[in-house]
Design an enzyme around this catalytic site. Structure first.
Site, mmCIF file in Angstrom:
data_model
loop_
_atom_site.group_PDB
_atom_site.id
_atom_site.type_symbol
_atom_site.label_atom_id
_atom_site.label_comp_id
_atom_site.label_asym_id
_atom_site.label_seq_id
_atom_site.Cartn_x
_atom_site.Cartn_y
_atom_site.Cartn_z
ATOM 1 N N SER A 194 15.194 61.000 72.825
ATOM 2 C CA SER A 194 14.309 60.364 73.755
ATOM 3 C C SER A 194 14.271 58.860 74.172
ATOM 4 O O SER A 194 13.304 58.201 74.283
ATOM 5 C CB SER A 194 12.843 60.933 74.047
ATOM 6 O OG SER A 194 12.859 62.177 74.136
ATOM 7 N N GLY A 197 20.890 60.181 74.766
ATOM 8 C CA GLY A 197 21.509 61.495 75.393
ATOM 9 C C GLY A 197 20.994 61.021 76.850
ATOM 10 O O GLY A 197 22.063 60.506 77.606
ATOM 11 N N GLY A 198 20.225 61.830 77.506
ATOM 12 C CA GLY A 198 19.880 61.990 78.956
ATOM 13 C C GLY A 198 20.005 60.456 79.739
ATOM 14 O O GLY A 198 20.548 60.513 80.684
ATOM 15 N N ASN A 240 25.528 59.999 74.508
ATOM 16 C CA ASN A 240 26.268 61.274 74.202
ATOM 17 C C ASN A 240 26.134 61.944 75.593
ATOM 18 O O ASN A 240 24.747 62.175 75.634
ATOM 19 C CB ASN A 240 25.403 61.879 72.959
ATOM 20 C CG ASN A 240 25.647 63.385 72.864
ATOM 21 O OD1 ASN A 240 26.679 63.960 73.351
ATOM 22 N ND2 ASN A 240 24.764 63.952 72.141
ATOM 23 N N TRP A 241 26.948 62.061 76.208
ATOM 24 C CA TRP A 241 26.817 62.745 77.630
ATOM 25 C C TRP A 241 26.779 64.283 77.289
ATOM 26 O O TRP A 241 26.406 64.930 78.687
ATOM 27 C CB TRP A 241 28.061 62.636 78.404
ATOM 28 C CG TRP A 241 28.063 61.334 79.186
ATOM 29 C CD1 TRP A 241 27.135 59.996 78.966
ATOM 30 C CD2 TRP A 241 28.933 60.802 80.236
ATOM 31 N NE1 TRP A 241 27.494 59.075 79.610
ATOM 32 C CE2 TRP A 241 28.575 59.429 80.453
ATOM 33 C CE3 TRP A 241 29.839 61.263 80.778
ATOM 34 C CZ2 TRP A 241 29.237 58.499 81.478
ATOM 35 C CZ3 TRP A 241 30.453 60.430 81.795
ATOM 36 C CH2 TRP A 241 30.140 58.957 82.157
ATOM 37 N N HIS A 250 25.491 67.291 65.225
ATOM 38 C CA HIS A 250 24.463 67.245 66.072
ATOM 39 C C HIS A 250 23.496 68.506 66.139
ATOM 40 O O HIS A 250 23.967 69.408 65.931
ATOM 41 C CB HIS A 250 25.068 66.967 67.632
ATOM 42 C CG HIS A 250 23.870 66.614 68.596
ATOM 43 N ND1 HIS A 250 23.007 67.693 69.104
ATOM 44 C CD2 HIS A 250 23.355 65.641 69.258
ATOM 45 C CE1 HIS A 250 21.966 66.839 69.855
ATOM 46 N NE2 HIS A 250 22.343 65.658 69.912
HETATM 47 P P1 PGA Z 1 18.209 62.461 74.349
HETATM 48 O O1 PGA Z 1 19.310 63.018 73.547
HETATM 49 O O2 PGA Z 1 18.287 61.029 74.415
HETATM 50 O O3 PGA Z 1 18.340 63.108 75.873
HETATM 51 O O4 PGA Z 1 16.859 62.898 73.668
HETATM 52 C C1 PGA Z 1 19.750 62.325 72.434
HETATM 53 C C2 PGA Z 1 20.718 63.225 71.654
HETATM 54 O O5 PGA Z 1 20.767 64.325 71.787
HETATM 55 O O6 PGA Z 1 21.499 62.524 71.282
#
Ligand code: PGA
Length: 249
Positions: free
Chosen positions: A210, A231-232, A10-11, A95
């Site tokens: 995370s 995400g990140g 998820n960018w 989300h």
């Molecule tokens: P993150 O985000 O991996 O940066 O914690 C996950 C997400 O919101 O899908």
């Protein structure tokens, strides 16, 4: 039936056309051997969907949100059919950033999931508790009621993926313990099996929050975790592919 895992990136609101090189690198590193073990998807901001699709490759492209209606006077919104028309195969709905920043409640999330399915896209329905809800021992109850309110009666293993993302773990570097992830995913599987029978038993359940190369192997090994929503770490080819490659071991 064994469930083929999915690692989806998820960018969020990151990425320009110049960033597409990162996606090309991912596609090039996605070997046939890895493709046998895991499906990969990137959900970029909507303006990049079409360009990503045109680059091709085996990595699927998804979207991060859609409007519940098909057309109409909704300035700035994008309909599911438009996203599918641009190349999206799946659409994230509900989300926690949308729930928090745009006041989206379960009913809206459900309408968006239905819109995604009507347009022919898989709905990736996100659920997850806040820190206060976890600390007060309500995490499982909260997530069950989000599922109850966010899923349509037409939900199938093919048209829906569930992503469990504890709000307090998103973008913070914090993750629940393996035991907590296991408890939650078992509860989600139980809910889905009871509500949708065989469809619920075969639905993909992703963990998100995370996920990074250093913790992916232990999180992905938990029973009823069928992949990750990242995400990140999905913004960097090396990190994203390392997470996916945990499925080669
Ligand atoms: P993150 O985000 O991996 O940066 O914690 C996950 C997400 O919101 O899908």
């Amino acid at each position: 039936m064994t469930i083929k895992p999915l690692v989806a990136g998820n960018w969020k609101m990151n990425g320009l056309r110049s960033t597409l090189a990162e996606f090309t690198d991912m596609s090039m590193r996605f070997s046939d051997q890895l493709a046998n073990a895991v499906d990969l998807m990137i959900c970029p901001p909507a303006p990049l969907i079409y360009s990503m699709r045109c680059i091709g490759g085996q990595i699927m492209v998804g979207a991060q949100d859609c409007h519940a209606n098909e057309t109409g006077a909704h300035t700035g919104d994008v309909a599911a059919e438009m996203l599918v028309d641009s190349g999206a195969r799946a659409i994230i709905v509900g989300h926690s950033e949308r729930r928090a920043d745009h006041g989206e409640e379960n009913g809206t999330v459900r309408a968006k999931a239905e819109a995604a399915n009507r347009a022919g896209a898989v709905a990736i329905v996100c659920v997850g508790e806040t820190r206060e809800e976890r600390e007060s021992g309500d995490a499982v109850t909260v997530v069950m009621s989000q599922l109850e309110g966010s899923l349509s009666t037409e939900t199938t293993a093919e048209n829906t993926i569930i992503a469990y993302e504890p709000v307090w773990a998103i973008g913070t570097g914090l993750t629940p313990t393996v035991a907590d992830v296991s408890e939650m995913h078992t509860a989600i599987r139980g809910f889905l099996s009871q509500r949708f029978a065989g469809e619920g038993e075969n639905m993909r359940l992703l963990y998100g929050g995370s996920v990074k190369p250093g913790n992916a192997a232990e999180l992905m090994a938990v029973e009823n975790v069928n992949g990750a929503l990242v995400g990140g770490a999905s913004l960097k080819c090396a990190d994203f592919m390392e997470i996916a490659e945990t499925y080669l071991q």
